[in-house]
Design an enzyme around this catalytic site. Structure first.
Site, mmCIF file in Angstrom:
data_model
loop_
_atom_site.group_PDB
_atom_site.id
_atom_site.type_symbol
_atom_site.label_atom_id
_atom_site.label_comp_id
_atom_site.label_asym_id
_atom_site.label_seq_id
_atom_site.Cartn_x
_atom_site.Cartn_y
_atom_site.Cartn_z
ATOM 1 N N ASP A 153 -43.964 57.917 26.735
ATOM 2 C CA ASP A 153 -45.153 57.437 27.001
ATOM 3 C C ASP A 153 -45.328 56.037 27.309
ATOM 4 O OD1 ASP A 153 -48.049 57.566 26.444
ATOM 5 O OD2 ASP A 153 -48.027 56.819 24.490
ATOM 6 N N GLU A 405 -37.401 59.091 18.817
ATOM 7 C CA GLU A 405 -38.102 60.570 18.706
ATOM 8 C C GLU A 405 -37.619 61.581 19.353
ATOM 9 O OE1 GLU A 405 -42.314 60.395 19.120
ATOM 10 O OE2 GLU A 405 -42.713 58.834 17.291
ATOM 11 N N GLU A 494 -43.148 52.695 13.748
ATOM 12 C CA GLU A 494 -44.300 52.993 14.504
ATOM 13 C C GLU A 494 -45.037 53.501 13.457
ATOM 14 O OE1 GLU A 494 -44.374 55.336 17.939
ATOM 15 O OE2 GLU A 494 -42.470 54.444 18.636
HETATM 16 C C1 GCB Z 1 -44.871 57.709 19.440
HETATM 17 C C2 GCB Z 1 -43.949 57.146 20.607
HETATM 18 C C3 GCB Z 1 -44.401 56.308 21.476
HETATM 19 C C4 GCB Z 1 -45.721 56.634 21.737
HETATM 20 C C5 GCB Z 1 -46.672 56.579 20.543
HETATM 21 C C6 GCB Z 1 -48.015 56.869 20.711
HETATM 22 O O1 GCB Z 1 -44.452 58.302 18.560
HETATM 23 O O2 GCB Z 1 -42.662 56.763 19.997
HETATM 24 O O3 GCB Z 1 -43.540 56.114 22.639
HETATM 25 O O4 GCB Z 1 -46.298 55.514 22.832
HETATM 26 O O5 GCB Z 1 -46.094 57.496 19.595
HETATM 27 O O6 GCB Z 1 -48.721 55.908 20.752
HETATM 28 O O7 GCB Z 1 -48.508 58.073 20.873
#
Ligand code: GCB
Length: 585
Positions: A153, A405, A494
């Site tokens: 992402d 992930e 996160e």
């Molecule tokens: C996650 C990912 C990250 C995404 C984030 C999101 O779990 O590790 O790369 O940008 O979620 O905002 O969905």
């Protein structure tokens, strides 16, 4: 003791405008564009910086593109080894100088270098040609199928996005330095491995001076007699003690310099400086111990992302980001989802940030057929090794995150994790390893890592808009993970909610600045209520560009700052939370 004089290894910097041409039909190699490129018809773009935002024609380009420029090399480099060094090219690179192929490299975020002295014209003009290919496949690391079909992402920038330069080093030189530190009472114990290369056709004998320098003072020194057979390398292992050392920590990020100087037959040779800090990191009884004290990581997962510059965070932006991170009271971040640039991490060393250094192995899920595919394993191992070799001496780096992930519910993930872990341990046995899990109670690999890292979005992707329920589920899930692995600290690597700057709602609603602030507050309360939680990283420090999809509005909006670093409502809230949460607990 006198400080040995320092010479900079000389550099020819290749930053600037390069001739540039996209090659969607991939005919450049067959037509030998590396030989005599007809640059009059080529465009010009700037490197280092990705190609995407320099011209609208290139924004969505995925494929092969060519860079070329001329440069001159001083005459007195003729008796030296000359390296063509690339700090980061996304994703694959092939390099020619004066029409001769030097080699190729795969992977966008780790450095590589080729010997170039045999093909260079000294005291004259030379031409370098670089072919870059940013095509994603299901087996690249990270994987994907297109600019909008990435398995990760963030925006898939292409090109030469970190420094490129030619570096001259003497034929006998210090090739690599590894520094490990320990603490005994008030003293710092420094264990160094110094690899010396003799590239001459003859034997050479002389001495190696190893100095620990603190400001303007030599605080420890060892002098070693050295002799090297022609075309060989040798590793010197030495232990030094710094009495009454100043230990590196977030509140006092004291840095020492290890200077290694060679001298042969009375002539001074190569001098190399390596910065380091005296500190220890250990995982014990469910805690992360920094210099023996349990630490709590408060901070962010970040991205390298800025308008026009893409992944190339200029020093001025880094300076601003660190200022903001410190003002808020954070002490830590993760290099989600790839190793950041050298200057990015230099500032972490200098400002006392505790860094979880992550490899580019993000997105090994969904579309990837077999996670234990030998091709993917090989790539992951190499990128892990290259990352650690670059950053192993940084005091800021406290652990390695090997994946973000992955589909860790699949049995095959254990295989690739074991391989990556083996590579990490072999390259650096001193630092703990982890990966960021999104599978939580269904994860099949948590037993294999030293620290548990989890990414949570209850209240966003699930229990959307319902922070009460999110709080309950988060708390229960964390307790259950802890029950299963009581000896391992848990970091929430996160947690975050999207907020479009300027959108306000009362009562708070998803996408509003208020909801984001409430979300963060709710999570933080849960973390602080659990003794086994060793930190929380907000996703994300700033909004960042992503591919096009129905889920995103050109950017991922989970930053507490906008992409251009203007604050959202959360900033004030986070500042209070972080200031009221001590680093040691
Ligand atoms: C996650 C990912 C990250 C995404 C984030 C999101 O779990 O590790 O790369 O940008 O979620 O905002 O969905």
């Amino acid at each position: 003791m006198k400080i040995e004089p320092r010479f900079e290894r000389e550099k020819v910097d290749l930053s600037g405008f390069w001739h540039f041409k996209v090659d969607p039909e991939k005919k450049g190699e067959e037509e030998q564009w590396f030989e005599h490129p007809s640059v009059q018809r080529w465009d010009k773009i700037y490197a280092p910086a990705p190609w995407n935002e320099q011209d609208s024609e290139y924004t969505w380009y995925m494929g092969t593109a060519w860079y070329t420029r001329e440069f001159s090399i001083p005459e007195d480099w003729a008796d030296k080894i000359v390296l063509a060094v690339f700090e980061g090219v996304n994703y694959e690179a092939k390099v020619w100088i004066n029409g001769v192929s030097l080699g190729e490299h795969e992977g966008g975020f780790t450095p590589f270098a080729f010997r170039a002295e045999k093909v260079l014209k000294f005291g004259d003009s030379n031409r370098i040609v670089v072919m870059v290919d940013n095509t994603l496949t299901k087996k690249t690391v990270p994987p994907g199928e297109g600019m909008n079909e990435t398995y990760f992402d963030f925006f898939h920038y292409g090109g030469i996005h970190r420094e490129v330069y030619l570096l001259s080093v003497p034929k006998v030189h210090v090739k690599d330095v590894t520094i490990r530190t320990d603490i005994k009472g008030k003293d710092g114990l420094i264990d160094v491995d110094i690899e010396v290369l003799n590239d001459l056709e003859e034997e050479c004998a002389g001495k190696l001076t190893i100095q620990v320098i603190d400001g303007k003072e030599v605080v420890a020194e060892e002098i070693v007699d050295l002799s090297l057979a022609p075309k060989t390398r040798k590793t010197v292992d030495k232990k030094l003690t710094v009495s009454n050392a100043r230990f590196w920590s977030p509140e006092s990020p004291h840095l020492y310099t290890l200077r290694t100087s060679l001298a042969f037959g009375g002539n001074r040779g190569d001098v190399k400086d390596t910065r380091f800090g005296v500190r220890t990191v250990k995982i014990e009884n469910g805690k992360i111990l920094l210099n023996g004290r349990p630490v709590f990581l408060k901070g962010f997962a970040r991205h390298e992302d800025f308008p026009v510059l893409g992944k190339t965070l200029h020093g001025a932006i880094l300076r601003k980001d660190y200022g903001l991170m410190k003002e808020i009271g954070s002490n830590s971040f993760r290099t989600s989802h790839y190793p950041y640039s050298k200057s990015h991490l230099d500032l972490a060393d200098e400002n006392g940030f505790l860094v979880i250094l992550e490899t580019p192995a993000v997105g090994l899920r969904r579309g990837v057929e077999r996670l234990d595919d030998p091709e993917i394993i090989k790539r992951v191992r190499r990128m892990t090794r290259e990352m650690i070799l670059r950053d192993k001496n940084r005091p800021s780096v406290i652990m390695y995150s090997l994946f973000n992930e992955p589909d860790s519910t699949r049995e095959e993930f254990r295989t690739i994790l074991k391989e990556a872990k083996e590579e990490a341990r072999k390259t650096d046995p001193t630092r703990p390893v982890t990966f960021a899990s999104s599978k939580h109670l269904d994860d099949k690999a948590l037993d294999l890592v030293d620290v548990l890292c989890h990414n949570f979005y209850y209240g966003w992707y699930s229990y959307s808009g319902d922070l009460q329920e999110a709080e309950k589920v988060l708390s229960e899930t964390l307790d259950e993970i802890h029950k299963r692995h009581p000896e391992k600290p848990i970091i929430i690597t996160e947690f975050g909610a999207g907020a479009i700057a300027g959108v306000h709602k009362h009562p708070p609603e998803m996408w509003s600045e208020e909801y984001q602030a409430e979300f963060i507050k709710t999570y933080w309360k849960v973390f602080l209520s659990k003794d086994y939680v060793a930190g929380g990283h907000i996703w994300n420090f700033a909004d960042f560009r992503v591919g096009q999809s129905t889920r995103r509005t050109t950017e991922n909006r989970k930053g507490i700052f906008t992409r251009t670093r203007d604050p959202k409502l959360s900033v004030g809230v986070v500042k209070k939370l972080f200031k009221n949460t001590p680093t040691y607990r």
